[in-house]
Design a protein around this motif. Structure first.
Motif, short mmCIF file in Angstrom:
data_model
loop_
_atom_site.label_atom_id
_atom_site.label_comp_id
_atom_site.label_asym_id
_atom_site.label_seq_id
_atom_site.Cartn_x
_atom_site.Cartn_y
_atom_site.Cartn_z
N SER A 344 15.95 -76.68 -32.21
CA SER A 344 15.56 -75.48 -32.96
C SER A 344 14.09 -75.50 -33.33
O SER A 344 13.37 -74.50 -33.14
CB SER A 344 16.41 -75.36 -34.22
OG SER A 344 16.03 -74.24 -34.98
N THR A 345 13.63 -76.64 -33.84
CA THR A 345 12.22 -76.75 -34.23
C THR A 345 11.29 -76.55 -33.02
O THR A 345 10.30 -75.81 -33.08
CB THR A 345 11.94 -78.13 -34.85
OG1 THR A 345 12.79 -78.30 -35.99
CG2 THR A 345 10.49 -78.25 -35.29
N ASN A 348 11.33 -72.87 -31.80
CA ASN A 348 10.62 -71.99 -32.73
C ASN A 348 9.11 -72.20 -32.63
O ASN A 348 8.33 -71.23 -32.68
CB ASN A 348 11.09 -72.23 -34.16
CG ASN A 348 12.36 -71.43 -34.50
OD1 ASN A 348 12.30 -70.21 -34.65
ND2 ASN A 348 13.48 -72.11 -34.60
N GLU A 349 8.71 -73.46 -32.48
CA GLU A 349 7.28 -73.74 -32.35
C GLU A 349 6.70 -73.15 -31.06
O GLU A 349 5.52 -72.78 -31.00
CB GLU A 349 7.04 -75.26 -32.36
CG GLU A 349 7.17 -75.88 -33.74
CD GLU A 349 6.81 -77.35 -33.74
OE1 GLU A 349 6.56 -77.92 -32.65
OE2 GLU A 349 6.78 -77.95 -34.84
N ASP A 353 12.10 -66.04 -29.51
CA ASP A 353 12.70 -65.13 -30.49
C ASP A 353 13.70 -65.88 -31.37
O ASP A 353 14.62 -66.53 -30.86
CB ASP A 353 13.40 -63.99 -29.75
CG ASP A 353 13.85 -62.87 -30.68
OD1 ASP A 353 14.37 -63.18 -31.77
OD2 ASP A 353 13.70 -61.70 -30.30
N SER A 354 13.51 -65.81 -32.67
CA SER A 354 14.38 -66.56 -33.59
C SER A 354 15.83 -66.13 -33.50
O SER A 354 16.74 -66.95 -33.65
CB SER A 354 13.88 -66.39 -35.04
OG SER A 354 13.88 -65.02 -35.42
N ASP A 355 16.07 -64.83 -33.24
CA ASP A 355 17.45 -64.36 -33.10
C ASP A 355 18.13 -64.99 -31.89
O ASP A 355 19.31 -65.32 -31.92
CB ASP A 355 17.48 -62.83 -32.96
CG ASP A 355 17.21 -62.12 -34.28
OD1 ASP A 355 17.38 -62.77 -35.33
OD2 ASP A 355 16.83 -60.94 -34.26
N ILE A 357 17.30 -67.89 -30.55
CA ILE A 357 17.50 -69.31 -30.88
C ILE A 357 18.76 -69.48 -31.73
O ILE A 357 19.58 -70.37 -31.48
CB ILE A 357 16.28 -69.88 -31.63
CG1 ILE A 357 15.04 -69.84 -30.73
CG2 ILE A 357 16.55 -71.30 -32.09
CD1 ILE A 357 13.75 -70.18 -31.45
N GLU A 358 18.93 -68.60 -32.72
CA GLU A 358 20.12 -68.67 -33.57
C GLU A 358 21.39 -68.45 -32.75
O GLU A 358 22.42 -69.07 -32.99
CB GLU A 358 20.04 -67.62 -34.69
CG GLU A 358 18.97 -67.89 -35.73
CD GLU A 358 19.20 -69.20 -36.46
OE1 GLU A 358 20.16 -69.28 -37.25
OE2 GLU A 358 18.43 -70.16 -36.22
N HIS A 363 24.91 -69.80 -34.46
CA HIS A 363 24.89 -69.39 -35.86
C HIS A 363 25.31 -67.92 -35.93
O HIS A 363 24.92 -67.12 -35.09
CB HIS A 363 23.50 -69.57 -36.46
CG HIS A 363 23.15 -71.01 -36.69
ND1 HIS A 363 21.86 -71.44 -36.92
CD2 HIS A 363 23.93 -72.13 -36.73
CE1 HIS A 363 21.86 -72.76 -37.09
NE2 HIS A 363 23.11 -73.20 -36.96
N ASP A 365 25.41 -64.20 -37.37
CA ASP A 365 24.66 -63.20 -38.13
C ASP A 365 25.60 -62.55 -39.14
O ASP A 365 26.70 -62.09 -38.79
CB ASP A 365 24.11 -62.13 -37.17
CG ASP A 365 23.03 -61.28 -37.81
OD1 ASP A 365 23.13 -61.00 -39.01
OD2 ASP A 365 22.07 -60.89 -37.10
N ARG A 382 19.21 -65.95 -23.51
CA ARG A 382 19.56 -67.34 -23.84
C ARG A 382 19.48 -68.22 -22.59
O ARG A 382 19.16 -69.40 -22.67
CB ARG A 382 20.96 -67.41 -24.46
CG ARG A 382 20.98 -66.97 -25.90
CD ARG A 382 22.24 -67.40 -26.63
NE ARG A 382 23.42 -66.68 -26.18
CZ ARG A 382 24.49 -67.26 -25.69
NH1 ARG A 382 24.52 -68.58 -25.52
NH2 ARG A 382 25.54 -66.54 -25.33
#
Length: 413
Positions: A344-345, A348-349, A353-355, A357-358, A363, A365, A382
């Motif tokens: 995840s880190t 994100n770095e 897109d954070s969505d 990744i989630e 995870h 929503d 994805r």
């Protein structure tokens, strides 16, 4: 002139002798003392039932166990019920049923009912974990107590010794589970209010702890350690499988061959094995597919991809990867669940897109509309993320002979 009944006296009652046939002494307003041939004396309430107007007799109890004063108090109570068109006999039966139900509905019984109601919404592992914690920490002390008799202090007293040991996370979890059970008892109609609603507020709060993980720049260190570690091949495959698919330990170790679509290159984890009980489809990278090829020669004829060496019919334990990581020198530094945080880190770095990744992390929503949309549209995006992540892992393995293929891949931006 109407007949009146003189109130009884204790002396008159004590001196009343048995006769060949039973007879009654009246105290007035429906209260009778029946004297039986064997000498026993029984209080009765004679009344006219509401609506039907038929005569009925209700037993109050035996004398002297029930005194004259107590019998009169019962008569007053029954007459008050009659004034509200409530049949005293029906009322008494209802109260007896409630008392019996209160004894039957112990905390252990209600907790098991609550837990069964959760079975379809949590994984089997989580179900068993909750059950074990209740059996270990709650049932021995309060399991046999009726929920109607329990107070906040009942639970607080039980949890104080656990708090004193410094097990604050355990206290927090148990407080939540106790609260859930008592809420269930309220909703089930067994109690009027939940006395445990705020018990968590009286205990020390645990400090938030995250799963130990590595920094993105330490990924090559992990891959090197995997290459030189003295561990079984299937254990190494399991760790790399979890790393490439970004799944939870139990999801990875419990993977079954039937869940793999080799043509579509996807892994579909059924809802019953997911934390949030929602089916999760994972696009598999070429590296992940390579791991499956390796495992086919080991467990291809078995149900589970990572089958237990002790019992091939069962999957490897979800703690296998953790044990291996400890042996590799990562004790206190990295746990298998921390591989998700590492991914995840890194993602994100890299600006993904954070969505998306989630979604890769499975995870959920909380927004129902967004959740439905994301599940429907993110698979393609994805796939690109998972491909980049696997290539990045392989790149971090340069010089370490990664299980998944070639060396020297350039980082994909």
């Amino acid at each position: 002139m109407a007949n009146t009944t003189s109130p009884l006296t204790d002396t008159e009652i004590r001196q009343a002798k048995a006769k060949e046939k039973e007879y009654n002494l009246g105290d007035g307003k429906g209260l009778l003392l029946r004297i039986k041939p064997n000498g026993s004396k029984l209080w009765l309430f004679n009344y006219q039932r509401p609506y039907t107007k038929k005569r009925a007799v209700l037993s109050i109890g035996s004398y002297p166990e029930v005194s004259l004063k107590q019998a009169r108090s019962a008569r007053l109570k029954y007459r008050e019920l009659l004034s509200q068109d409530i049949d005293p006999k029906d009322y008494k039966l209802e109260q007896e049923a409630k008392a019996k139900e209160a004894i039957t509905n112990t905390f252990e019984h209600v907790a098991n009912l609550w837990l069964e109601s959760k079975r379809d919404t949590i994984t089997e592992n989580h179900f068993n974990k909750i059950k074990r914690s209740l059996e270990k920490d709650i049932f021995p002390g309060l399991g046999k107590q009726p929920v109607s008799k329990l107070k906040a202090t009942s639970f607080i007293t039980l949890l104080r010794p656990i708090e004193a040991k410094g097990s604050l996370e355990t206290v927090k979890r148990l407080s939540q589970r106790i609260n859930n059970v008592m809420n269930y008892a309220v909703n089930y109609g067994l109690i009027e209010a939940n006395p445990a609603q705020a018990i968590g507020e009286v205990f020390k709060k645990p400090k938030k702890k995250h799963y130990p993980t590595l920094k993105p720049e330490q990924l090559p260190e992990l891959m090197k350690a995997l290459n030189t570690a003295s561990i079984q091949l299937q254990t190494r495959c399991l760790i790399e499988w979890q790393l490439h698919t970004i799944t939870r330990p139990s999801e990875a170790s419990g993977a079954e061959w039937s869940e793999i679509d080799f043509k579509q290159k996807t892994w579909t984890i059924p809802a019953e094995r997911m934390k949030k009980r929602i089916e999760h489809v994972i696009p598999l990278s070429n590296q992940a597919m390579k791991l499956l090829e390796i495992m086919k020669s080991i467990s291809g004829k078995r149900k589970h991809i990572f089958s237990s060496t002790k019992n091939p019919r069962k999957p490897m334990s979800s703690s296998t990867a953790n044990v291996a990581l400890k042996r590799m020198g990562f004790d206190g530094v990295l746990v298998s669940h921390g591989l998700r945080a590492l991914a995840s880190t890194t993602l994100n770095e890299q600006g993904f897109d954070s969505d998306v990744i989630e979604a890769c992390l499975a995870h959920i929503d909380k927004n129902e509309v967004r959740k439905a949309y994301n599940r429907a549209t993110y698979l393609g995006r994805r796939t690109k993320v998972m491909t980049w992540w696997s290539d990045h892992i392989e790149c971090a393995s340069q010089g370490n002979l990664s299980l998944t293929g070639s060396q020297g891949l350039s980082l994909i931006k």
